[in-house]
Design an enzyme around this catalytic site. Structure first.
Site, short mmCIF file in Angstrom:
data_model
loop_
_atom_site.label_atom_id
_atom_site.label_comp_id
_atom_site.label_asym_id
_atom_site.label_seq_id
_atom_site.Cartn_x
_atom_site.Cartn_y
_atom_site.Cartn_z
CG ASP A 19 -1.70 1.23 1.42
OD1 ASP A 19 -2.40 1.61 0.47
OD2 ASP A 19 -1.61 1.85 2.49
CG ASP A 21 -1.22 8.60 2.21
OD1 ASP A 21 -0.39 8.71 3.14
OD2 ASP A 21 -1.93 9.55 1.84
CG ASP A 176 -1.87 2.37 6.46
OD1 ASP A 176 -2.47 3.32 6.99
OD2 ASP A 176 -2.01 2.07 5.27
#
Length: 238
Positions: A19, A21, A176
């Protein structure tokens, strides 16, 4: 956040899907400013938008808030402005640059699968001068965003398309957000989560296989005697 446990584990993978951001960079300030601006335009408190926007495509967020803006022309134009919205650019997640450089030095296959648009991803890569992935899957490339597994499934399939029968088929997803963790697991990948935006409990509840503070706790090397396989060690697992 609980204390860091002095535990580690080692696993072999064919490659890595990141991923972006929250995982490689933290652009929280710019994202908040973006949704503040959009919220003022559509008459919705940006704090309400932020409660459900993280890890999701902007087009999916706006489908619920203002369908008239839920089109790629508007979204791409909106997200192209994000890297310049704030005085302070996004910051790198600790250890991210070093890990990406290590992967490049080892010729490890890696790609980015992001809920952001191509314009947003390229903007941040240019501003921060980060290593560029071999492949990307962006918001425009999938019909449904995370937690749907389409993006990770497509990227995993491309990564393994030239592998042989005896080659390792396990691909690592690094995330995240719970939505991304769920997407990675549904795509048939193992998932390493970093506690940059969510709690250990939230990431574990979403199905993360391992949770660590950040990329400083990841080591990688080529697997001896097996071409196309890479050994990862995760340290200080929660």
């Amino acid at each position: 956040m609980p204390g860091v446990a002095a535990t580690s584990t080692t696993h072999d993978f064919a490659g890595v899907l990141f991923d972006f951001d929250g995982t490689i960079i933290d652009s929280t300030e710019a994202i908040v400013e973006n949704w503040r601006r959009i919220g003022e335009e559509i008459g919705i408190d940006h704090e309400v938008i932020l409660q459900t926007s993280h890890g999701r495509r902007s087009i999916d967020v706006l489908k619920n808030l203002d369908p008239s803006r839920a089109n790629w022309e508007y979204i791409s134009a909106m997200e192209s402005k994000i890297p310049s919205l704030c005085k302070n650019p996004a910051i790198e997640i600790p250890g991210a640059r070093a890990l990406l450089e290590a992967l490049n030095n080892l010729y490890t296959p890696w790609a980015i699968v992001t809920s952001g648009t191509k314009a947003l991803l390229n903007g941040w890569l240019n501003v921060l001068h980060l290593p560029r992935p071999q492949e990307v899957t962006v918001a425009e490339d999938v019909r449904i965003g995370k937690p749907d597994p389409e993006g990770y499934y497509k990227a995993r399939t491309r990564m393994l398309q030239h592998s042989g029968e005896d080659d390792i088929k396990d691909v690592l997803v690094v995330e995240d957000a719970p939505a991304g963790v769920k997407a990675g697991k549904l795509a048939g990948c193992s998932v390493l989560a970093v506690t940059t935006t969510h709690t250990v409990d939230q990431l574990k509840a979403a199905g993360a296989d391992w949770v660590i503070p950040d990329h400083r706790f990841v080591e990688v090397r080529r697997k001896e005697g097996l071409q196309g396989a890479f050994t990862f060690t995760f340290n200080n697992i929660y």
